[in-house]
Write a protein that holds these residues in place. Structure first.
Motif, PDB file in Angstrom:
ATOM      1  N   SER A  31       0.838  -1.199   0.000  1.00  0.00           N
ATOM      2  CA  SER A  31       0.000   0.000   0.000  1.00  0.00           C
ATOM      3  C   SER A  31       0.867   1.242   0.000  1.00  0.00           C
ATOM      4  N   SER A  94       2.571   0.987   3.722  1.00  0.00           N
ATOM      5  CA  SER A  94       2.179   0.064   4.771  1.00  0.00           C
ATOM      6  C   SER A  94       2.024  -1.322   4.157  1.00  0.00           C
ATOM      7  N   ARG A  96      -0.325  -3.566   4.472  1.00  0.00           N
ATOM      8  CA  ARG A  96      -1.644  -3.864   3.935  1.00  0.00           C
ATOM      9  C   ARG A  96      -2.435  -2.575   3.808  1.00  0.00           C
ATOM     10  N   GLY A  97      -3.539  -2.643   3.075  1.00  0.00           N
ATOM     11  CA  GLY A  97      -4.320  -1.425   2.896  1.00  0.00           C
ATOM     12  C   GLY A  97      -5.703  -1.659   2.366  1.00  0.00           C
ATOM     13  N   GLN A  98      -6.209  -2.864   2.592  1.00  0.00           N
ATOM     14  CA  GLN A  98      -7.539  -3.146   2.075  1.00  0.00           C
ATOM     15  C   GLN A  98      -8.585  -2.559   3.009  1.00  0.00           C
ATOM     16  N   PRO A  99      -9.768  -2.247   2.472  1.00  0.00           N
ATOM     17  CA  PRO A  99     -10.817  -1.653   3.291  1.00  0.00           C
ATOM     18  C   PRO A  99     -11.143  -2.507   4.498  1.00  0.00           C
ATOM     19  N   GLY A 100     -11.322  -1.818   5.624  1.00  0.00           N
ATOM     20  CA  GLY A 100     -11.706  -2.497   6.852  1.00  0.00           C
ATOM     21  C   GLY A 100     -10.555  -3.002   7.672  1.00  0.00           C
ATOM     22  N   PHE A 101      -9.358  -2.946   7.145  1.00  0.00           N
ATOM     23  CA  PHE A 101      -8.209  -3.454   7.898  1.00  0.00           C
ATOM     24  C   PHE A 101      -7.704  -2.392   8.844  1.00  0.00           C
ATOM     25  N   SER A 102      -7.439  -2.773  10.048  1.00  0.00           N
ATOM     26  CA  SER A 102      -6.936  -1.821  11.031  1.00  0.00           C
ATOM     27  C   SER A 102      -5.586  -2.284  11.541  1.00  0.00           C
ATOM     28  N   GLY A 103      -4.978  -1.465  12.342  1.00  0.00           N
ATOM     29  CA  GLY A 103      -3.718  -1.855  12.943  1.00  0.00           C
ATOM     30  C   GLY A 103      -2.542  -1.749  12.021  1.00  0.00           C
ATOM     31  N   ASN A 104      -2.637  -0.913  11.035  1.00  0.00           N
ATOM     32  CA  ASN A 104      -1.612  -0.755  10.023  1.00  0.00           C
ATOM     33  C   ASN A 104      -0.632   0.335  10.435  1.00  0.00           C
ATOM     34  N   THR A 105       0.615  -0.029  10.714  1.00  0.00           N
ATOM     35  CA  THR A 105       1.617   1.007  10.932  1.00  0.00           C
ATOM     36  C   THR A 105       2.009   1.589   9.587  1.00  0.00           C
ATOM     37  N   ILE A 106       1.990   2.878   9.484  1.00  0.00           N
ATOM     38  CA  ILE A 106       2.240   3.559   8.218  1.00  0.00           C
ATOM     39  C   ILE A 106       3.532   4.343   8.331  1.00  0.00           C
ATOM     40  N   TYR A 107       4.432   4.097   7.405  1.00  0.00           N
ATOM     41  CA  TYR A 107       5.773   4.685   7.420  1.00  0.00           C
ATOM     42  C   TYR A 107       5.896   5.705   6.297  1.00  0.00           C
ATOM     43  N   PHE A 108       6.525   6.820   6.616  1.00  0.00           N
ATOM     44  CA  PHE A 108       6.663   7.910   5.662  1.00  0.00           C
ATOM     45  C   PHE A 108       8.096   8.050   5.174  1.00  0.00           C
TER      46      PHE A 108
ATOM     47  N   ARG B  50      -4.417   1.027  19.026  1.00  0.00           N
ATOM     48  CA  ARG B  50      -5.659   0.588  18.408  1.00  0.00           C
ATOM     49  C   ARG B  50      -6.852   1.084  19.213  1.00  0.00           C
ATOM     50  N   SER B  99      -5.406   2.873   6.019  1.00  0.00           N
ATOM     51  CA  SER B  99      -4.166   3.385   5.462  1.00  0.00           C
ATOM     52  C   SER B  99      -4.315   4.835   5.054  1.00  0.00           C
TER      53      SER B  99
END
Lengths: 117, 113
Positions: A31, A94, A96-108, B50, B99
């Motif tokens: 993602s 990140s 993963r990035g599909q709809p409804g997925f949570s807990g995604n650490t996002i790196y810039f 979370r 995301s």
């Protein structure tokens, strides 16, 4: 492992021109998202791509477009540049990035500084 | 549009003191992330909490989340001059993939040596 890499780091363009910014996500991340950060403000979401499909679009004009390639890298294109497009453009990845997925650490990444004159 | 609001907008403290920054948001969220940004640089991820968690620690950082009040706080203990930066909270809401982050305006922290 390398982090999110962006190029170029700095560029200056003239009003009306076109710009292409590039981003390589962290290895294994599928993602990619793009953000615009104007000086003194928080980043604003522009696009998200996951598995090469657009999954979200922020409130930006059609002059902004993006795509994701088979290797998950991404390009952000901006046409007909305006002075107000001057900003730091940030790419984020990140796993993963599909709809409804949570807990995604996002790196810039470090961003691309665009100045429009 | 910005969902989150950080409070205070600017904070100046002495080295060794604790720094507390607060963040409020408006929608239902999946998670909340805190980031640090040094002047003109990219965002560094600090911590993710979370929606079903209430508190999380990472080194000198402590984050709390109160979903009933739609607020979060970031505590930096024993601050150092190197902690001088802007701090942002960002939320991933339930309607999108998580995301897609919505950022606040940030808190500018200055730690004086």
């Amino acid at each position: 492992d390398a982090g999110v890499t962006q190029s170029p780091t700095h560029l200056i363009k003239t009003r009306g021109q076109h710009v292409t910014l590039r981003c390589s996500p962290i290895s294994g991340h599928k993602s990619v998202s793009w953000y615009q950060q104007v000086l003194g403000q928080g980043p604003q979401f522009i696009f998200q791509y996951y598995e090469k499909e657009e999954r979200g679009r922020g409130n930006f004009p059609d002059r902004f477009s993006a795509r994701q390639f088979p290797n998950y890298s991404s390009e952000l294109n901006v046409n007909a540049l305006l002075l107000g497009d001057s900003a730091l453009y940030l790419c984020a990845s990140s796993r993963r990035g599909q709809p409804g997925f949570s807990g995604n650490t996002i790196y810039f990444g470090e961003g691309s500084w665009l100045t429009v004159v | 549009s910005q969902q989150g609001e950080e409070d205070p907008q600017a904070l100046s403290i002495q080295e060794g003191e604790n720094a507390t920054m607060n963040c409020s948001y408006k929608t239902s969220i999946n998670n909340l992330q805190w980031y640090r940004q040094n002047s003109g640089r990219g965002l560094v991820h600090l911590i993710l909490i979370r929606s079903n968690e209430r508190e999380k620690h990472s080194g000198r950082l402590r984050v709390t989340l109160d979903t009933s009040k739609k607020s979060s706080s970031l505590l930096i203990t024993a601050s150092r001059a190197a902690d001088t930066a802007s701090y942002f909270c960002a939320t991933g809401d339930k309607e999108t993939s998580g995301s897609r982050l919505t950022f606040g305006e940030g808190t500018q922290l200055t730690v004086n040596p």
